[in-house]
Design a protein around this motif. Structure first.
Motif, PDB file in Angstrom:
ATOM      1  N   THR A  43       0.799  -1.224   0.000  1.00 48.04           N
ATOM      2  CA  THR A  43       0.000   0.000   0.000  1.00 48.04           C
ATOM      3  C   THR A  43       0.832   1.274   0.000  1.00 48.04           C
ATOM      4  N   ALA A  44       2.098   1.211   0.466  1.00 50.50           N
ATOM      5  CA  ALA A  44       2.902   2.428   0.538  1.00 50.50           C
ATOM      6  C   ALA A  44       4.381   2.056   0.594  1.00 50.50           C
ATOM      7  N   VAL A  45       5.209   2.874  -0.049  1.00 49.95           N
ATOM      8  CA  VAL A  45       6.658   2.690  -0.045  1.00 49.95           C
ATOM      9  C   VAL A  45       7.315   4.057   0.081  1.00 49.95           C
ATOM     10  N   THR A  46       8.356   4.154   0.917  1.00 55.07           N
ATOM     11  CA  THR A  46       9.162   5.361   0.995  1.00 55.07           C
ATOM     12  C   THR A  46      10.604   4.950   1.280  1.00 55.07           C
ATOM     13  N   THR A  47      11.496   5.904   1.404  1.00 58.33           N
ATOM     14  CA  THR A  47      12.887   5.619   1.747  1.00 58.33           C
ATOM     15  C   THR A  47      13.282   6.418   2.980  1.00 58.33           C
TER      16      THR A  47
END
Length: 227
Positions: free
Chosen positions: A38-42
Motif C-alpha cells: 500500500t505504501a513505499v518510501t525511503t
C-alpha cells in the motif's frame, strides 16, 4: 498499489533515482498467501520502508520487533525495512489493522497511517485514545529498528473516515501531516471549515509524539494527498 493474489511470493519492484543515475531491482519476499503493498518510501540511509496487508503467517520477522507473530486469524498489516540494494530485509513486523500510508522522520522512525477499529493498540500519550466511529483513521510511529511502538492514536469522529491518495508526510519540525475523507459531523477541527454532511476531505497536523492535534480543517473535496 501492487496486488498479488494467491501467490507464493510477493513481488515488489522498486526504482530509486539519484542525481543523473538510477538503479532498479526486483525483490522477492517469501510468503504463503497474497499481499497488498500500500505504501513505499525511503529513509535517510536509502533503505526502503514498505507497508501493506497480508494473510501470510511466515513473514521474515525477528523476536525483537513490535509484532513478531501474525494474528490468530484474519488479515494483518505489515511494515518492513529493506536494504537499498534489495538484498536484505533489515526488519519486518506485523502491524494491527490496515496500514495505508508510510513516512519517516529525521531520525528514521517510521510513521504509519491507516484505518482502525476499537481493538487498535493506542498508547497512553495518544491525542485520541478511543475509536469514535465505524472506521477511524489512525496514526502511529515505530522506532527506526521496528522494535518499539512510540505512539499510536486514533483520529476521527462518530461517522467513518477513509483514505485516498498519499495520506502522510513528516514536516521539518517533526510534526505529522495527514489527510483523508470523513462523513463525521464531529470530526475534530481546530479552525472553522466545511461541516461534513456528506463525504468531506480533511487535513490534519499532529505533534511529533502524537499527543496533540496542532491543526485540522475540513473542506469540500472527494480526496486528498500530502506531499
Amino acid at each position: 498499489m501492487m496486488t498479488i493474489s494467491k501467490a507464493v511470493f510477493l513481488t515488489v519492484f522498486l526504482a530509486w533515482s539519484a542525481s543523473a543515475s538510477s538503479a532498479s531491482f526486483m525483490s522477492f519476499l517469501a510468503a504463503n498467501n497474497f499481499k497488498y503493498v500500500t505504501a513505499v518510501t525511503t529513509d535517510g540511509l536509502g533503505n526502503f520502508v514498505i507497508a501493506g496487508t497480508t494473510d501470510a503467517t511466515n513473514l521474515q520477522t525477528s523476536p525483537t520487533v513490535f509484532r513478531p507473530n501474525p494474528p490468530e486469524q484474519g488479515t494483518s498489516s505489515f511494515v518492513m525495512k529493506v536494504s537499498p540494494d534489495g538484498a536484505r530485509i533489515l526488519w519486518a513486523t506485523y502491524f494491527p489493522e490496515g496500514a495505508l500510508g508510510v513516512a519517516v522522520d529525521s531520525n528514521d522512525n517510521v510513521v504509519v497511517s491507516g484505518l482502525a477499529s476499537t481493538g487498535f493498540p493506542v498508547t497512553p500519550n495518544a491525542y485520541q485514545r478511543t475509536a469514535k466511529g465505524r472506521n477511524d483513521m489512525f496514526v502511529a510511529k515505530l522506532s527506526s529498528d521496528g522494535s518499539t511502538l512510540l505512539f499510536a492514536t486514533f483520529l476521527g469522529g462518530s461517522g467513518a473516515e477513509s483514505i485516498t491518495g498519499h495520506p502522510l508526510a513528516v514536516s521539518s519540525d517533526g510534526s505529522i501531516l495527514t489527510c483523508g475523507t470523513t462523513d463525521s459531523t464531529d470530526f475534530p477541527v481546530t479552525a472553522p471549515g466545511t461541516q461534513p454532511s456528506a463525504t468531506t476531505a480533511f487535513f490534519a497536523r499532529l505533534s511529533a509524539d502524537g499527543s496533540h492535534l496542532l491543526q485540522s480543517i475540513t473542506y469540500n473535496a472527494d480526496g486528498c494527498s500530502v506531499v
